[in-house]
Design a protein around this motif. Sequence first.
Motif, PDB file in Angstrom:
ATOM      1  N   SER A  19       0.807  -1.277  -0.101  1.00 28.22           N
ATOM      2  CA  SER A  19       0.064   0.183  -0.066  1.00 28.22           C
ATOM      3  C   SER A  19       0.820   1.174  -0.052  1.00 28.22           C
ATOM      4  O   SER A  19       2.120   1.405   0.461  1.00 28.22           O
ATOM      5  CB  SER A  19      -0.905  -0.065   1.072  1.00 28.22           C
ATOM      6  OG  SER A  19      -0.163  -0.123   2.592  1.00 28.22           O
ATOM      7  N   ASP A  20       0.258   2.323  -0.610  1.00 26.24           N
ATOM      8  CA  ASP A  20       0.872   3.643  -0.518  1.00 26.24           C
ATOM      9  C   ASP A  20       2.028   3.709  -1.334  1.00 26.24           C
ATOM     10  O   ASP A  20       2.938   4.232  -0.947  1.00 26.24           O
ATOM     11  CB  ASP A  20       1.097   4.152   0.592  1.00 26.24           C
ATOM     12  CG  ASP A  20      -0.506   4.397   1.560  1.00 26.24           C
ATOM     13  OD1 ASP A  20      -1.362   4.617   0.994  1.00 26.24           O
ATOM     14  OD2 ASP A  20      -0.476   4.034   2.883  1.00 26.24           O
ATOM     15  N   ASN A  21       2.279   3.177  -2.376  1.00 24.59           N
ATOM     16  CA  ASN A  21       3.221   3.056  -3.341  1.00 24.59           C
ATOM     17  C   ASN A  21       2.689   3.848  -4.630  1.00 24.59           C
ATOM     18  O   ASN A  21       1.680   4.542  -4.705  1.00 24.59           O
ATOM     19  CB  ASN A  21       4.003   1.706  -3.739  1.00 24.59           C
ATOM     20  CG  ASN A  21       4.704   1.331  -2.560  1.00 24.59           C
ATOM     21  OD1 ASN A  21       5.725   1.757  -2.157  1.00 24.59           O
ATOM     22  ND2 ASN A  21       4.249   0.376  -1.560  1.00 24.59           N
ATOM     23  N   ARG A  22       3.430   3.576  -5.593  1.00 27.51           N
ATOM     24  CA  ARG A  22       3.125   4.095  -7.028  1.00 27.51           C
ATOM     25  C   ARG A  22       2.982   3.182  -8.164  1.00 27.51           C
ATOM     26  O   ARG A  22       3.155   3.398  -9.258  1.00 27.51           O
ATOM     27  CB  ARG A  22       4.009   5.302  -7.332  1.00 27.51           C
ATOM     28  CG  ARG A  22       4.117   6.569  -6.461  1.00 27.51           C
ATOM     29  CD  ARG A  22       5.157   7.563  -6.946  1.00 27.51           C
ATOM     30  NE  ARG A  22       6.350   7.026  -7.247  1.00 27.51           N
ATOM     31  CZ  ARG A  22       7.315   7.131  -6.758  1.00 27.51           C
ATOM     32  NH1 ARG A  22       7.415   8.059  -5.562  1.00 27.51           N
ATOM     33  NH2 ARG A  22       8.550   6.809  -7.105  1.00 27.51           N
ATOM     34  N   ILE A  23       2.465   1.959  -7.725  1.00 24.33           N
ATOM     35  CA  ILE A  23       2.170   0.781  -8.591  1.00 24.33           C
ATOM     36  C   ILE A  23       0.953   0.977  -9.395  1.00 24.33           C
ATOM     37  O   ILE A  23      -0.043   1.522  -8.967  1.00 24.33           O
ATOM     38  CB  ILE A  23       2.026  -0.430  -7.879  1.00 24.33           C
ATOM     39  CG1 ILE A  23       3.403  -0.600  -7.121  1.00 24.33           C
ATOM     40  CG2 ILE A  23       1.954  -1.764  -8.792  1.00 24.33           C
ATOM     41  CD1 ILE A  23       3.216  -1.769  -6.048  1.00 24.33           C
ATOM     42  N   SER A  24       1.315   0.992 -10.721  1.00 23.35           N
ATOM     43  CA  SER A  24       0.150   1.244 -11.824  1.00 23.35           C
ATOM     44  C   SER A  24       0.011  -0.062 -12.546  1.00 23.35           C
ATOM     45  O   SER A  24      -1.095  -0.079 -13.502  1.00 23.35           O
ATOM     46  CB  SER A  24       0.422   2.428 -12.681  1.00 23.35           C
ATOM     47  OG  SER A  24       1.472   2.310 -13.506  1.00 23.35           O
ATOM     48  N   GLY A  25       0.652  -1.045 -12.507  1.00 19.58           N
ATOM     49  CA  GLY A  25       0.733  -2.141 -13.380  1.00 19.58           C
ATOM     50  C   GLY A  25       1.794  -3.191 -13.064  1.00 19.58           C
ATOM     51  O   GLY A  25       2.263  -3.178 -12.130  1.00 19.58           O
ATOM     52  N   GLY A  26       1.774  -4.238 -13.978  1.00 22.31           N
ATOM     53  CA  GLY A  26       2.816  -5.174 -14.012  1.00 22.31           C
ATOM     54  C   GLY A  26       2.404  -6.114 -12.911  1.00 22.31           C
ATOM     55  O   GLY A  26       3.467  -6.982 -12.619  1.00 22.31           O
ATOM     56  N   LEU A  27       1.249  -6.294 -12.711  1.00 17.23           N
ATOM     57  CA  LEU A  27       1.066  -7.308 -11.782  1.00 17.23           C
ATOM     58  C   LEU A  27       1.016  -8.712 -11.863  1.00 17.23           C
ATOM     59  O   LEU A  27       0.932  -9.661 -11.071  1.00 17.23           O
ATOM     60  CB  LEU A  27      -0.449  -7.080 -11.295  1.00 17.23           C
ATOM     61  CG  LEU A  27      -0.485  -5.555 -10.496  1.00 17.23           C
ATOM     62  CD1 LEU A  27      -2.083  -5.498  -9.780  1.00 17.23           C
ATOM     63  CD2 LEU A  27       0.552  -5.525  -9.183  1.00 17.23           C
ATOM     64  N   GLU A  28       1.061  -8.961 -13.195  1.00 18.70           N
ATOM     65  CA  GLU A  28       1.321 -10.618 -13.937  1.00 18.70           C
ATOM     66  C   GLU A  28       2.432 -11.173 -13.301  1.00 18.70           C
ATOM     67  O   GLU A  28       2.157 -12.557 -13.387  1.00 18.70           O
ATOM     68  CB  GLU A  28       0.981 -10.289 -15.450  1.00 18.70           C
ATOM     69  CG  GLU A  28       2.160  -9.704 -15.978  1.00 18.70           C
ATOM     70  CD  GLU A  28       2.125  -8.149 -16.133  1.00 18.70           C
ATOM     71  OE1 GLU A  28       2.979  -7.462 -16.457  1.00 18.70           O
ATOM     72  OE2 GLU A  28       1.115  -7.783 -15.733  1.00 18.70           O
ATOM     73  N   VAL A  29       3.508 -10.581 -12.787  1.00 15.98           N
ATOM     74  CA  VAL A  29       4.512 -11.421 -12.386  1.00 15.98           C
ATOM     75  C   VAL A  29       4.306 -11.955 -10.960  1.00 15.98           C
ATOM     76  O   VAL A  29       4.905 -13.067 -10.761  1.00 15.98           O
ATOM     77  CB  VAL A  29       5.760 -10.478 -12.408  1.00 15.98           C
ATOM     78  CG1 VAL A  29       6.092  -9.790 -13.535  1.00 15.98           C
ATOM     79  CG2 VAL A  29       5.694  -9.533 -11.264  1.00 15.98           C
ATOM     80  N   LEU A  30       3.235 -11.518 -10.160  1.00 13.60           N
ATOM     81  CA  LEU A  30       3.109 -12.082  -8.966  1.00 13.60           C
ATOM     82  C   LEU A  30       2.766 -13.468  -8.845  1.00 13.60           C
ATOM     83  O   LEU A  30       3.093 -14.315  -8.018  1.00 13.60           O
ATOM     84  CB  LEU A  30       1.874 -11.154  -8.343  1.00 13.60           C
ATOM     85  CG  LEU A  30       2.300 -10.118  -7.851  1.00 13.60           C
ATOM     86  CD1 LEU A  30       1.091  -9.179  -7.213  1.00 13.60           C
ATOM     87  CD2 LEU A  30       3.514  -9.833  -6.962  1.00 13.60           C
ATOM     88  N   ALA A  31       1.871 -14.209  -9.925  1.00 17.87           N
ATOM     89  CA  ALA A  31       1.607 -15.455  -9.881  1.00 17.87           C
ATOM     90  C   ALA A  31       2.936 -16.485  -9.935  1.00 17.87           C
ATOM     91  O   ALA A  31       2.902 -17.521  -9.526  1.00 17.87           O
ATOM     92  CB  ALA A  31       0.855 -15.873 -11.140  1.00 17.87           C
ATOM     93  N   ASP A  32       3.874 -16.044 -10.683  1.00 17.39           N
ATOM     94  CA  ASP A  32       5.061 -16.418 -10.997  1.00 17.39           C
ATOM     95  C   ASP A  32       6.075 -16.597  -9.495  1.00 17.39           C
ATOM     96  O   ASP A  32       6.535 -17.506  -9.041  1.00 17.39           O
ATOM     97  CB  ASP A  32       5.996 -16.257 -12.294  1.00 17.39           C
ATOM     98  CG  ASP A  32       7.072 -17.122 -12.181  1.00 17.39           C
ATOM     99  OD1 ASP A  32       7.139 -18.378 -12.192  1.00 17.39           O
ATOM    100  OD2 ASP A  32       8.217 -16.464 -12.354  1.00 17.39           O
ATOM    101  N   LYS A  33       6.151 -15.232  -9.321  1.00 13.97           N
ATOM    102  CA  LYS A  33       7.071 -15.058  -8.216  1.00 13.97           C
ATOM    103  C   LYS A  33       6.550 -15.333  -6.616  1.00 13.97           C
ATOM    104  O   LYS A  33       7.373 -15.631  -5.808  1.00 13.97           O
ATOM    105  CB  LYS A  33       7.709 -13.508  -8.273  1.00 13.97           C
ATOM    106  CG  LYS A  33       8.392 -13.125  -9.515  1.00 13.97           C
ATOM    107  CD  LYS A  33       8.582 -11.622  -9.371  1.00 13.97           C
ATOM    108  CE  LYS A  33       9.560 -11.529 -10.748  1.00 13.97           C
ATOM    109  NZ  LYS A  33      10.641 -11.110 -10.439  1.00 13.97           N
ATOM    110  N   CYS A  34       5.268 -15.129  -6.529  1.00 17.52           N
ATOM    111  CA  CYS A  34       4.704 -15.181  -5.267  1.00 17.52           C
ATOM    112  C   CYS A  34       3.376 -16.245  -5.469  1.00 17.52           C
ATOM    113  O   CYS A  34       2.081 -15.767  -5.285  1.00 17.52           O
ATOM    114  CB  CYS A  34       4.423 -14.033  -4.510  1.00 17.52           C
ATOM    115  SG  CYS A  34       5.735 -12.841  -4.584  1.00 17.52           S
ATOM    116  N   PRO A  35       3.548 -17.435  -5.700  1.00 19.79           N
ATOM    117  CA  PRO A  35       2.313 -18.281  -5.988  1.00 19.79           C
ATOM    118  C   PRO A  35       1.559 -18.694  -5.003  1.00 19.79           C
ATOM    119  O   PRO A  35       0.257 -19.075  -5.264  1.00 19.79           O
ATOM    120  CB  PRO A  35       3.043 -19.600  -6.759  1.00 19.79           C
ATOM    121  CG  PRO A  35       4.373 -19.757  -6.012  1.00 19.79           C
ATOM    122  CD  PRO A  35       4.830 -18.175  -5.844  1.00 19.79           C
ATOM    123  N   ASN A  36       1.895 -18.538  -3.724  1.00 19.74           N
ATOM    124  CA  ASN A  36       1.072 -18.684  -2.494  1.00 19.74           C
ATOM    125  C   ASN A  36       0.576 -17.764  -1.939  1.00 19.74           C
ATOM    126  O   ASN A  36      -0.008 -17.928  -0.593  1.00 19.74           O
ATOM    127  CB  ASN A  36       1.863 -20.082  -1.755  1.00 19.74           C
ATOM    128  CG  ASN A  36       2.196 -21.121  -2.445  1.00 19.74           C
ATOM    129  OD1 ASN A  36       1.329 -21.788  -2.879  1.00 19.74           O
ATOM    130  ND2 ASN A  36       3.643 -21.422  -2.518  1.00 19.74           N
TER     131      ASN A  36
END
Length: 142
Positions: free
Chosen positions: A79-96
Motif C-alpha cells: 500500500s501507498d506506493n505508485r504501482i500502476s501495473g505489472g501485476l502479472e509477475v506475482l503468480a510466478d514470483k509469489c504463487p502462494n
Amino acid sequence: CIVSSERRSRMDMKKRIHLECIVLQVKELVLDNCRSNEGKIEGLTDEFEELEFLSTINVGLTTVAHLPKLKKLKKLELSDNRISGGLEVLADKCPNLTHLNLSGNKIKDLSTIEPLKELGSLKSLDLFNCEVTNLNDLQSEG
C-alpha cells in the motif's frame, strides 16, 4: 526480529534488511517507509526462502517486477506506493499469496488486476483508495 520503529524510519532499505535477521530464517520482513532504489528493494533476494510476510508500505515502488521469487510468501503489503501495473509477475514470483494489499496505488482499470486471477490461493485483495474502485462496473446498484 523487528528493528524498533524509531530506528527503522531513517535507515536505507539495504541496511534495514541486513539488520532484520539472518536471511534464511526470516519469516516476516517489514520495510515500511524505507526508500526503494529506483523502484527496487535492495537486498531482497530469493534467498529469503522462508519469508511468509513482506510489508513495503510507502517505499516508492512503481512496479513489482523486481521482486524475487518468494514461494512461501502468503501476505504482501504494497500500500501507498505508485504501482500502476505489472501485476502479472506475482503468480510466478509469489504463487502462494493469500493476502495482497494494493491500497493507495495508481491502479486505474480492471485489466490491471485481471492477472491476479492466476493467484489460486488469494483470499483477500485490498484496493482501497485506488481509482479502479471508482469504476461504475464495481459500484453496487441501489
